[in-house]
Design an enzyme around this catalytic site. Sequence first.
Site, PDB file in Angstrom:
ATOM      1  N   ASP A  67     102.910  62.096 -73.797  1.00 50.65           N
ATOM      2  CA  ASP A  67     103.245  62.164 -75.219  1.00 50.65           C
ATOM      3  C   ASP A  67     101.990  62.544 -75.989  1.00 50.65           C
ATOM      4  O   ASP A  67     100.930  61.927 -75.812  1.00 50.65           O
ATOM      5  CB  ASP A  67     103.754  60.811 -75.730  1.00 50.65           C
ATOM      6  CG  ASP A  67     104.079  60.880 -77.221  1.00 50.65           C
ATOM      7  OD1 ASP A  67     105.104  61.484 -77.573  1.00 50.65           O
ATOM      8  OD2 ASP A  67     103.293  60.344 -78.035  1.00 50.65           O
TER       9      ASP A  67
ATOM     10  N   TRP B  14      97.253  59.841 -77.665  1.00 53.90           N
ATOM     11  CA  TRP B  14      96.553  59.777 -78.968  1.00 53.90           C
ATOM     12  C   TRP B  14      95.067  59.511 -78.704  1.00 53.90           C
ATOM     13  O   TRP B  14      94.183  60.120 -79.339  1.00 53.90           O
ATOM     14  CB  TRP B  14      97.187  58.663 -79.798  1.00 53.90           C
ATOM     15  CG  TRP B  14      96.674  58.493 -81.199  1.00 53.90           C
ATOM     16  CD1 TRP B  14      95.838  59.328 -81.888  1.00 53.90           C
ATOM     17  CD2 TRP B  14      96.993  57.406 -82.093  1.00 53.90           C
ATOM     18  NE1 TRP B  14      95.622  58.822 -83.154  1.00 53.90           N
ATOM     19  CE2 TRP B  14      96.309  57.651 -83.302  1.00 53.90           C
ATOM     20  CE3 TRP B  14      97.786  56.269 -81.995  1.00 53.90           C
ATOM     21  CZ2 TRP B  14      96.397  56.781 -84.396  1.00 53.90           C
ATOM     22  CZ3 TRP B  14      97.873  55.414 -83.082  1.00 53.90           C
ATOM     23  CH2 TRP B  14      97.183  55.667 -84.269  1.00 53.90           C
TER      24      TRP B  14
ATOM     25  N   TYR C 154      96.691  64.923 -83.181  1.00 57.43           N
ATOM     26  CA  TYR C 154      95.740  64.063 -82.469  1.00 57.43           C
ATOM     27  C   TYR C 154      94.435  64.832 -82.219  1.00 57.43           C
ATOM     28  O   TYR C 154      94.367  65.702 -81.360  1.00 57.43           O
ATOM     29  CB  TYR C 154      96.314  63.573 -81.132  1.00 57.43           C
ATOM     30  CG  TYR C 154      97.508  62.642 -81.242  1.00 57.43           C
ATOM     31  CD1 TYR C 154      97.820  61.979 -82.430  1.00 57.43           C
ATOM     32  CD2 TYR C 154      98.324  62.396 -80.146  1.00 57.43           C
ATOM     33  CE1 TYR C 154      98.907  61.124 -82.522  1.00 57.43           C
ATOM     34  CE2 TYR C 154      99.414  61.533 -80.227  1.00 57.43           C
ATOM     35  CZ  TYR C 154      99.698  60.910 -81.424  1.00 57.43           C
ATOM     36  OH  TYR C 154     100.784  60.055 -81.502  1.00 57.43           O
TER      37      TYR C 154
ATOM     38  N   HIS D 293     107.187  63.986 -86.499  1.00 53.97           N
ATOM     39  CA  HIS D 293     106.201  62.913 -86.400  1.00 53.97           C
ATOM     40  C   HIS D 293     106.308  61.981 -87.600  1.00 53.97           C
ATOM     41  O   HIS D 293     105.587  62.137 -88.588  1.00 53.97           O
ATOM     42  CB  HIS D 293     104.803  63.531 -86.308  1.00 53.97           C
ATOM     43  CG  HIS D 293     103.761  62.613 -85.751  1.00 53.97           C
ATOM     44  ND1 HIS D 293     102.554  63.079 -85.285  1.00 53.97           N
ATOM     45  CD2 HIS D 293     103.731  61.285 -85.567  1.00 53.97           C
ATOM     46  CE1 HIS D 293     101.831  62.058 -84.858  1.00 53.97           C
ATOM     47  NE2 HIS D 293     102.517  60.964 -85.028  1.00 53.97           N
TER      48      HIS D 293
ATOM     49  N   SER E  29     110.272  60.907 -84.002  1.00 50.52           N
ATOM     50  CA  SER E  29     109.506  59.672 -83.938  1.00 50.52           C
ATOM     51  C   SER E  29     109.677  58.978 -85.283  1.00 50.52           C
ATOM     52  O   SER E  29     109.523  59.607 -86.335  1.00 50.52           O
ATOM     53  CB  SER E  29     108.024  59.977 -83.665  1.00 50.52           C
ATOM     54  OG  SER E  29     107.324  58.769 -83.483  1.00 50.52           O
TER      55      SER E  29
END
Length: 328
Positions: free
Chosen positions: A51, A21, A56, A121, A152
């Site tokens: 990841d 991220w 992002y 997500h 997630s």
Amino acid sequence: MHQRPLAATGRSVSTIGLGTWQLGADWGDVSEADALDVLATSVEAGVTLFDTADVYGDGRSETLIGRFLAEHPGHGITVATKMGRRMDQVPENYTAGNFRAWTDRSRSNLGVDTLDLVQLHCPPSAVIDADETYDALDALVADGAIAAYGVSVETCAQALSAISRPGITNVQIIFNPFRLKPLDEVLPAADAAGVAIFARVPLASGLLSGRYTASTSFAGNDHRSYNRNGEAFDRGETFSGVDYETGLVAADELSAALPDGVSLPAASLAWIASRPGVTSVIPGARTTAQAQSNAAAGLIDPATLDTFAAAVADVYDRRLRADIHPQW
Ligand SMILES: NC(=O)c1ccc[n+]([C@@H]2O[C@H](COP(=O)([O-])OP(=O)(O)OC[C@H]3O[C@@H](n4cnc5c(N)ncnc54)[C@H](OP(=O)(O)O)[C@@H]3O)[C@@H](O)[C@H]2O)c1
């Protein structure tokens, strides 16, 4: 670095992976050169799991990883990306057509024909509970757009719902010394079902670095400035939802229980990685020094962490459980 099987995929991933991220946005500025150095340093230290997410930096993190992969043929890295936060998170948007468009964009960003692993997500619970969600994901696997999928999640209830699905490879959830609820049911259920757990936000957004103080400040474009109360996304994603001042005290108390020569972030990562049911821990890193030290935590012998583990339980029970446990 130890490697563990990634559920039934036939792949193995490092017990300490890398969260990227930071290489996209929301953590202050990280230059492209620094981002590529963080990736390289991690891989040199044995990390085989990155990841990332399509959102992002609106693709910056994926694109930089794609560039890195192209420059390192035979890399052996598994890239776990995520989809679904470039549109509103309402059930109507989680359609087979959108899944197709989102994964096509990630395949292009990453420069691959087949995504290794794509995670929804943090979608709404209704999406995690719906048969149609998994039908659409299975169709993407069947035609080779993705090799595997996961979810997630924000809450333990969502994790348990996802784990009950037969096609799931992994569940990604916040799990760290300030967030212990996954120990109760989620880790045992994942273990029993053969579903991989990726532990995210393992350093409570840096609170478990042990180096922040009451006067530490963060850049305006860093979520630790603008999301402390959940103004932009779930409050739990910033400092694990722990009140900042409480977190400082809790981090100090944990620091008093460290094995000789082991830092608080390293002990935290090693403790998480050694909990049964965890496949990989995915700390974010903004610098090569952080990436190096996080990867090295994968070599700490869990047998040296007994005093630290007892302190984790004690500090959580005294300072955090009453607020944190009911929320996520
Ligand atoms: N919804 C989701 O699915 C979701 C949400 C959040 C995160 N994630 C994933 O999980 C990954 C990890 O979570 P996170 O990045 O939010 O939080 P984190 O890993 O708990 O914290 C990362 C921060 O900790 C500090 N840090 C890292 N290594 C350190 C070290 N060795 N020594 C001292 N400080 C260190 C750095 O802070 P400074 O910046 O102050 O240096 C870094 O930015 C993300 O990168 C992302 O891939 C997914």
